[in-house]
Design a protein around this motif. Structure first.
Motif, short mmCIF file in Angstrom:
data_model
loop_
_atom_site.label_atom_id
_atom_site.label_comp_id
_atom_site.label_asym_id
_atom_site.label_seq_id
_atom_site.Cartn_x
_atom_site.Cartn_y
_atom_site.Cartn_z
N GLY A 60 0.80 -1.21 0.00
CA GLY A 60 0.00 0.00 0.00
C GLY A 60 0.83 1.26 0.00
N LEU A 61 2.01 1.21 0.62
CA LEU A 61 2.88 2.37 0.66
C LEU A 61 3.87 2.35 -0.50
CD1 LEU A 61 3.55 2.75 4.48
CD2 LEU A 61 1.86 3.90 3.07
N PHE A 62 4.58 1.24 -0.67
CA PHE A 62 5.49 1.06 -1.79
C PHE A 62 4.90 0.01 -2.73
CE2 PHE A 62 8.55 2.60 1.43
CZ PHE A 62 9.11 3.65 0.71
N PRO A 63 5.24 0.09 -4.02
CA PRO A 63 4.66 -0.87 -4.97
C PRO A 63 5.23 -2.27 -4.78
CG PRO A 63 6.31 0.50 -6.06
CD PRO A 63 6.12 1.08 -4.68
N PRO A 64 4.40 -3.29 -4.99
CA PRO A 64 4.93 -4.66 -4.99
C PRO A 64 5.87 -4.83 -6.17
CG PRO A 64 2.68 -4.63 -5.80
CD PRO A 64 2.97 -3.24 -5.32
N VAL A 65 6.73 -5.85 -6.09
CA VAL A 65 7.73 -6.08 -7.13
C VAL A 65 7.54 -7.49 -7.68
CG1 VAL A 65 10.20 -6.19 -7.66
CG2 VAL A 65 9.35 -4.52 -5.99
N LYS A 66 7.53 -7.60 -8.99
CA LYS A 66 7.35 -8.90 -9.64
C LYS A 66 8.71 -9.53 -9.92
CE LYS A 66 4.50 -11.19 -13.12
NZ LYS A 66 3.55 -10.98 -14.25
N ILE A 67 8.94 -10.71 -9.35
CA ILE A 67 10.19 -11.44 -9.57
C ILE A 67 9.84 -12.90 -9.88
CG2 ILE A 67 12.34 -12.25 -8.52
CD1 ILE A 67 12.43 -9.75 -6.84
N ASP A 68 10.35 -13.39 -10.99
CA ASP A 68 10.12 -14.78 -11.40
C ASP A 68 8.63 -15.13 -11.41
OD1 ASP A 68 12.84 -15.18 -11.71
OD2 ASP A 68 13.11 -15.95 -9.66
N GLY A 69 7.82 -14.20 -11.87
CA GLY A 69 6.40 -14.46 -12.01
C GLY A 69 5.57 -14.27 -10.77
N GLY A 70 6.19 -13.97 -9.63
CA GLY A 70 5.45 -13.77 -8.39
C GLY A 70 5.56 -12.35 -7.89
N TRP A 71 4.49 -11.87 -7.25
CA TRP A 71 4.48 -10.52 -6.69
C TRP A 71 4.96 -10.58 -5.25
CZ3 TRP A 71 4.14 -6.39 -9.64
CH2 TRP A 71 3.52 -6.49 -10.87
N LEU A 72 5.97 -9.75 -4.92
CA LEU A 72 6.60 -9.78 -3.61
C LEU A 72 6.45 -8.44 -2.90
CD1 LEU A 72 9.91 -11.68 -4.47
CD2 LEU A 72 7.71 -12.63 -3.72
N ILE A 73 6.33 -8.51 -1.56
CA ILE A 73 6.22 -7.33 -0.72
C ILE A 73 7.16 -7.49 0.48
CG2 ILE A 73 3.89 -6.68 -1.43
CD1 ILE A 73 2.80 -8.16 1.00
N ASP A 74 7.09 -6.56 1.40
CA ASP A 74 8.02 -6.43 2.53
C ASP A 74 8.26 -7.75 3.27
OD1 ASP A 74 9.31 -5.66 4.95
OD2 ASP A 74 8.43 -3.68 4.80
N GLY A 75 9.52 -8.13 3.38
CA GLY A 75 9.88 -9.37 4.05
C GLY A 75 9.60 -9.38 5.54
N SER A 76 9.49 -8.19 6.14
CA SER A 76 9.26 -8.15 7.59
C SER A 76 7.87 -8.66 7.95
CB SER A 76 9.45 -6.73 8.13
OG SER A 76 8.48 -5.86 7.59
N LEU A 77 6.96 -8.71 6.97
CA LEU A 77 5.61 -9.19 7.26
C LEU A 77 5.58 -10.69 7.52
CD1 LEU A 77 3.69 -7.16 4.54
CD2 LEU A 77 3.84 -6.66 6.98
N SER A 78 6.46 -11.44 6.90
CA SER A 78 6.48 -12.90 7.07
C SER A 78 7.64 -13.39 7.91
CB SER A 78 6.53 -13.57 5.69
OG SER A 78 7.66 -13.14 4.96
N ALA A 79 8.74 -12.65 7.94
CA ALA A 79 9.93 -13.11 8.69
C ALA A 79 10.79 -11.91 9.04
CB ALA A 79 10.72 -14.13 7.87
N ASN A 80 10.31 -11.10 9.98
CA ASN A 80 11.07 -9.91 10.35
C ASN A 80 12.38 -10.26 11.04
OD1 ASN A 80 11.36 -7.07 10.44
ND2 ASN A 80 10.74 -7.04 12.59
N HIS A 81 12.45 -11.44 11.65
CA HIS A 81 13.69 -11.93 12.26
C HIS A 81 14.02 -13.27 11.59
CE1 HIS A 81 11.91 -9.23 15.25
NE2 HIS A 81 13.14 -9.00 15.66
N PRO A 82 14.61 -13.26 10.41
CA PRO A 82 14.73 -14.48 9.61
C PRO A 82 15.82 -15.44 10.09
CG PRO A 82 15.65 -12.62 8.42
CD PRO A 82 15.03 -12.05 9.66
N VAL A 83 15.74 -15.80 11.37
CA VAL A 83 16.68 -16.76 11.94
C VAL A 83 16.47 -18.14 11.33
CG1 VAL A 83 17.30 -17.97 14.06
CG2 VAL A 83 16.95 -15.50 14.11
#
Length: 295
Positions: free
Chosen positions: A148-171
């Protein structure tokens, strides 16, 4: 034995990570791999291109020079078009991409001197996506793309958004990549006494709160596996568009990490031997979580 630095999201609090990393590297602690989400991915890529203490000091200097207008372009017209549904975001990513170009001197993620992975979120499934290769501008913009704030990005056919939403601490993602000893460097600040001012700032803070809630599961898992956790300094959080506090934030984290190191790491610098049935490897955490999540 593979050591990883794992850097969380935190927007303009990324300067805190620069201070902590400088202290760690002064103590001779250097990773073989970097993993980051959102602004942590930007910092991770910067360090992966410039391994060692010189790179850590360069990152800190870069944050101390950075000004808001170099990272975020606020345009009333762009925001209005976004509200009307004529654009898919309220803030253009143009200046963020220019910043990535200035800070990261490679064209593709796999060209960094040390291995680095960026975490993004699948915009349709909500699953974490680990990116180890691809165009550097797209990868890092995707990892920081607050929906909603920044545009999603299309990579390898998939739309991607902020990584902190799914794994803000990617241990866990770092462990999946083969890391055995993990230093989690996050962006904790003191709790706000009042919401930030402005609609966009409130939206940013809301995303931060949601990602912090989701991160608690990951942090609890990291703590279960950790040998030693460092208390956070928790400085007051600047406003999400305030980049004028970077020097103070970096110095605060630098000194706090130094004190932790002076107090003494665990007797062994590596994890205990792990048999094949004992579960994933251990991690150590330099905690700094909870600030605004925009890059």
């Amino acid at each position: 034995m593979t050591t990883a630095f794992v850097l969380s999201g935190g927007g303009n609090l990324g300067a805190m990570q620069a201070g902590s990393v400088a202290a760690l590297m002064e103590a001779g602690i250097e990773p073989e791999i970097f993993v980051g989400a959102s602004v942590g991915a930007l910092n991770a890529a910067f360090l992966a291109c410039r391994p060692g203490l010189d790179g850590a000091q360069a990152l800190r200097a870069a944050w101390e020079r950075l000004r808001r207008e170099e990272a975020i372009q606020l345009s009333p017209m762009h925001a209005v078009l976004g509200f009307l549904g004529l654009r898919d975001c309220l803030i253009s990513a143009r200046r963020l991409r220019r910043l990535i170009q200035r800070w990261i001197p490679v064209q593709r993620l796999e060209e960094t001197t040390r291995p680095v992975a960026a975490v993004a979120t699948d915009a349709l499934s909500g699953e974490a996506v680990i990116l180890e290769r691809g165009p550097i501008l797209d990868v890092l913009a995707a990892s920081a793309a607050i929906p909603g704030l920044f545009p999603p990005v299309k990579i390898d056919g998939g739309w991607l958004i902020d990584g902190s939403l799914s794994a803000n601490h990617p241990v866990l993602q770092a462990q999946d990549l083969g890391a055995h000893e993990i230093y989690l460097i996050a962006t904790t600040t003191a709790a706000r006494l009042a919401p930030p001012r402005g609609a966009v700032a409130i939206a940013m803070n809301s995303v931060s709160l949601m990602s912090a809630q989701a991160s608690r599961v990951h942090v609890a898992e990291a703590q279960r596996r950790a040998r030693d956790l460092v208390p956070t300094g928790e400085p007051p959080a600047p406003g999400p568009f305030d980049y004028g506090q970077s020097a103070v934030l970096a110095e605060s984290s630098y000194r706090r990490t130094q004190r932790w190191l002076d107090e003494g790491l665990p007797a062994s610098t590596g994890p205990d031997p792990i048999d094949s049935d004992a579960g994933p490897p251990k991690s150590q955490a330099v905690e700094r979580e909870g600030g605004p999540v925009v890059s």
